[in-house]
Motif scaffolding. Structure first.
Motif, PDB file in Angstrom:
ATOM      1  N   GLU A 346       5.145  18.090  28.339  1.00 35.77           N
ATOM      2  CA  GLU A 346       5.070  19.345  29.622  1.00 35.77           C
ATOM      3  C   GLU A 346       5.843  20.826  29.196  1.00 35.77           C
ATOM      4  O   GLU A 346       5.223  22.112  29.633  1.00 35.77           O
ATOM      5  N   LYS A 349       3.535  23.022  27.545  1.00 32.20           N
ATOM      6  CA  LYS A 349       2.627  23.060  27.999  1.00 32.20           C
ATOM      7  C   LYS A 349       3.013  24.482  28.931  1.00 32.20           C
ATOM      8  O   LYS A 349       1.785  25.488  29.102  1.00 32.20           O
ATOM      9  N   MET A 350       3.990  24.309  29.367  1.00 32.10           N
ATOM     10  CA  MET A 350       4.777  25.775  30.499  1.00 32.10           C
ATOM     11  C   MET A 350       4.759  26.913  29.235  1.00 32.10           C
ATOM     12  O   MET A 350       4.867  27.784  29.804  1.00 32.10           O
ATOM     13  N   THR A 353       1.767  28.294  29.361  1.00 35.27           N
ATOM     14  CA  THR A 353       1.267  29.164  30.537  1.00 35.27           C
ATOM     15  C   THR A 353       2.255  30.379  30.164  1.00 35.27           C
ATOM     16  O   THR A 353       1.360  31.632  30.473  1.00 35.27           O
ATOM     17  N   GLU A 455      -4.593  14.473  27.251  1.00 32.70           N
ATOM     18  CA  GLU A 455      -3.450  14.981  28.511  1.00 32.70           C
ATOM     19  C   GLU A 455      -2.434  16.109  27.251  1.00 32.70           C
ATOM     20  O   GLU A 455      -1.196  16.338  27.498  1.00 32.70           O
ATOM     21  N   VAL A 457      -1.140  18.211  24.426  1.00 38.05           N
ATOM     22  CA  VAL A 457      -0.703  19.980  24.328  1.00 38.05           C
ATOM     23  C   VAL A 457      -2.088  20.329  23.416  1.00 38.05           C
ATOM     24  O   VAL A 457      -2.118  21.491  24.054  1.00 38.05           O
ATOM     25  N   TYR A 460      -5.345  21.760  26.358  1.00 35.90           N
ATOM     26  CA  TYR A 460      -3.904  22.302  27.627  1.00 35.90           C
ATOM     27  C   TYR A 460      -4.182  23.652  26.668  1.00 35.90           C
ATOM     28  O   TYR A 460      -4.728  24.685  26.850  1.00 35.90           O
ATOM     29  N   CYS A 505       6.636  29.354  36.260  1.00 35.91           N
ATOM     30  CA  CYS A 505       7.020  28.534  35.472  1.00 35.91           C
ATOM     31  C   CYS A 505       8.489  28.059  35.463  1.00 35.91           C
ATOM     32  O   CYS A 505       8.965  28.790  35.618  1.00 35.91           O
ATOM     33  N   SER A 528      -2.540  23.741  34.904  1.00 30.95           N
ATOM     34  CA  SER A 528      -0.983  23.759  35.740  1.00 30.95           C
ATOM     35  C   SER A 528      -1.329  22.485  34.866  1.00 30.95           C
ATOM     36  O   SER A 528      -2.359  21.269  34.026  1.00 30.95           O
ATOM     37  N   ASN A 529       0.096  22.085  34.574  1.00 30.60           N
ATOM     38  CA  ASN A 529       0.177  21.068  34.058  1.00 30.60           C
ATOM     39  C   ASN A 529       0.637  19.864  34.661  1.00 30.60           C
ATOM     40  O   ASN A 529       1.349  18.940  33.178  1.00 30.60           O
ATOM     41  N   TYR A 530       0.916  19.911  35.715  1.00 33.31           N
ATOM     42  CA  TYR A 530       1.019  18.696  36.551  1.00 33.31           C
ATOM     43  C   TYR A 530      -0.634  18.529  37.575  1.00 33.31           C
ATOM     44  O   TYR A 530      -0.289  17.768  38.280  1.00 33.31           O
ATOM     45  N   GLU A 545       7.512  22.436  34.168  1.00 31.39           N
ATOM     46  CA  GLU A 545       6.108  22.866  35.422  1.00 31.39           C
ATOM     47  C   GLU A 545       5.450  24.006  35.839  1.00 31.39           C
ATOM     48  O   GLU A 545       6.265  25.269  35.543  1.00 31.39           O
TER      49      GLU A 545
END
Length: 554
Positions: A346, A349-350, A353, A455, A457, A460, A505, A528-530, A545
């Motif tokens: 998570e 990914k954040m 982003t 799912e 990285v 993403y 973020c 969005s990572n969720y 998130e």
């Protein structure tokens, strides 16, 4: 000339550690060619290769013995030409590392220069007489420990080396040095490469007289006083641009340690005709401690937001930002700025982003797209990097315990970035023992696992890279930071005439509240990572998130 690099994402390859095609334990050029389909799948536009020239590898290739020859460990010139051709077929460009502040002491230029004061290469390096008592010409220290000066009996003089003693500094005051460098640059550009990353380029101009540094500066970096952003650095780069770079449609990124955002404008303002962009280090210094980089200090998110915002604001309309979390000289971003435990995926990914939605050119270091973390080496004897080995000795002499040193090395060593790329759960880099140990995390963090997990990285990051190709606002939109008093959430806006983006973020491992601005209520979520659905009002952000909301301007 086009500004193609503004629309690009650069992937950095550390050749020694990327992929070994001939099973000698060392990555090579054919190994890179084998993995071009993987890089094409990820969607990157440019590959930056760390040095692949002939070198004794005292500093892993940043000590160049011959600028025209490929290190046989990596392959041949024909291998490199094949890489260029096959990468270009896939619309992937290649940039090389240009290391011209210094050479190897095994470079023929230096071998001739040290013989005496009356040959063609005598003035290619920075030679000075000893002081009356025979000691060094000034008090500068070297990055890798000890004095920045080494004595050569043949000349009865010292030469300057800001890095290892095997890396003597070139004398850029000598026009013949500059013309020799420009000739070499033309050779590679004519061969078809697409630009250069320029190693420590802000150090090429030294202050006249090479004055002593103030005694209160850290010894291993006190040379900054007389060598960084020197009086002729911009003159030299403008000359380089005029004589070489302006003749090619190429990307240039300068490594400029100890350079402020105001100074960066001088390097990158297109009206000044120097470089495309520079690597800044302000965000890399936020967790420095008593031993500089080698500390267990944790960064503060508010400091990170302030630094990133300063660079975005200062270079708006006056230059261009390079965007990175990690490279071959830094530990892994997931450990440093995220959470390498429960929320590794998570937070990776954040962080991706946050960076990829900013204005500038993003750089992805090999393995970052897997969410790789720092390496839990079994022993201090597993480290290979010259900087780390010197620092281990220094920390031992300062009385730190082995456990304390291992913790600091885990957090800060450059070797965290240099372990072999894990291609599968058998690690897949080579059938031989690699030149540096694998990370034991590779069993769970590897390319095969990532490609088979929708799912992961990797997928993403692929989407982040695709968004840059389909939303111009990511390239040209103005950056505006929001909610600067929020201690957990880094929130900013991008805006051009057609679209606005809201980037949210969270840096918190706990759920936190966040209020969506009215104009973004129930608008499209780009990523969005969720898998967040369109939302409004006050929402609860999950740990680490990331949300990007798009609003088209009517």
């Amino acid at each position: 000339m086009s500004d193609w690099w503004k629309k690009s994402v650069v992937y950095q390859i550390y050749p020694q550690s990327f992929n070994d095609s001939n099973n000698d334990g060392i990555g090579d050029i054919q190994g890179i060619i084998e993995k071009l389909p993987y890089l094409e799948e990820l969607g990157v536009d440019v590959l930056w290769l760390n040095p692949i020239y002939v070198s004794p590898l005292v500093d892993n290739g940043y000590d160049i013995a011959d600028y025209y020859k490929i290190n046989p460990d990596y392959g041949t010139l024909d291998d490199f030409k094949e890489l260029l051709e096959k990468a270009h077929e896939k619309k992937i460009r290649i940039i090389m590392d240009l290391v011209v502040n210094h050479t190897s002491d095994q470079n023929q230029w230096f071998l001739e220069s040290k013989k005496g004061k009356d040959n063609k290469y005598s003035d290619f390096y920075i030679w000075r007489n000893p002081k009356a008592d025979g000691s060094e010409p000034n008090n500068w220290g070297s990055t890798f420990g000890g004095s920045a000066w080494t004595y050569v009996p043949e000349r009865k003089q010292y030469y300057l080396h800001l890095f290892a003693k095997e890396q003597p500094d070139l004398n850029w005051e000598n026009e013949q040095v500059r013309q020799t460098v420009y000739e070499m640059m033309r050779y590679w550009l004519d061969l078809g490469i697409d630009g250069f990353r320029m190693d420590v380029i802000s150090l090429i101009s030294k202050r006249p007289g090479l004055p002593d540094a103030p005694k209160d500066l850290p010894y291993s970096k006190n040379y900054y006083f007389g060598a960084s952003n020197g009086p002729r650095v911009h003159e030299f780069l403008q000359e380089m641009n005029q004589e070489v770079l302006s003749k090619y449609d190429c990307l240039t990124v300068g490594e400029t340690a100890n350079t402020t955002s105001d100074q960066a404008v001088l390097y990158t303002d297109p009206d000044r005709h120097e470089l495309s962009m520079v690597f800044q280090f302000d965000h890399m210094h936020l967790d420095y401690g008593e031993h500089g980089k080698f500390s267990n200090v944790r960064f503060k998110m508010s400091d990170l937001r302030n630094v990133m915002t300063e660079w975005e604001d200062k270079l708006e309309n006056h230059g261009w930002n390079s965007l990175y979390w990690s490279n071959h000289d830094q530990p892994r971003g997931t450990t440093r700025f995220g959470d390498d435990g429960m929320y590794r995926v998570e937070s990776a990914k954040m962080l991706g982003t946050l960076l990829h939605m900013m204005k500038g050119t993003p750089y992805v270091f090999e393995g970052e797209e897997l969410g790789m973390k720092d390496v839990p080496f079994k022993s201090l004897t597993d480290y290979r990097d010259i900087e780390s080995l010197n620092m281990i000795k220094e920390l031992e002499s300062d009385g730190l315990s082995q456990e304390e040193i291992r913790k600091i090395m885990y957090l800060r060593s450059r070797d965290n970035a240099r372990t072999p790329m894990p291609w599968d759960d058998g690690y897949g880099f080579s059938e031989a023992e690699p030149w540096i140990a694998y990370s034991s995390d590779n069993e769970n963090i590897n390319v095969n696992q990532a490609l088979n997990d929708p799912e992961s990285v990797f997928w993403y990051y692929k989407k982040l890279i695709q968004l840059r190709k389909t939303h111009d606002v990511i390239i040209d939109g103005k950056y505006e930071v929001l909610n600067q008093d929020d201690s957990c959430v880094y929130n900013y806006k991008r805006q051009n005439n057609d679209e606005q983006l809201l980037v949210i973020c969270s840096f918190s491992p706990e759920p936190v509240r966040f209020t969506i601005p009215d104009e973004f209520f129930d608008q499209e979520i780009l990523i969005s990572n969720y898998h967040r659905k369109p939302c409004h009002g006050t929402i609860i952000l999950k740990p680490y998130e990331a949300i990007v909301i798009s609003k088209k301007n009517s």
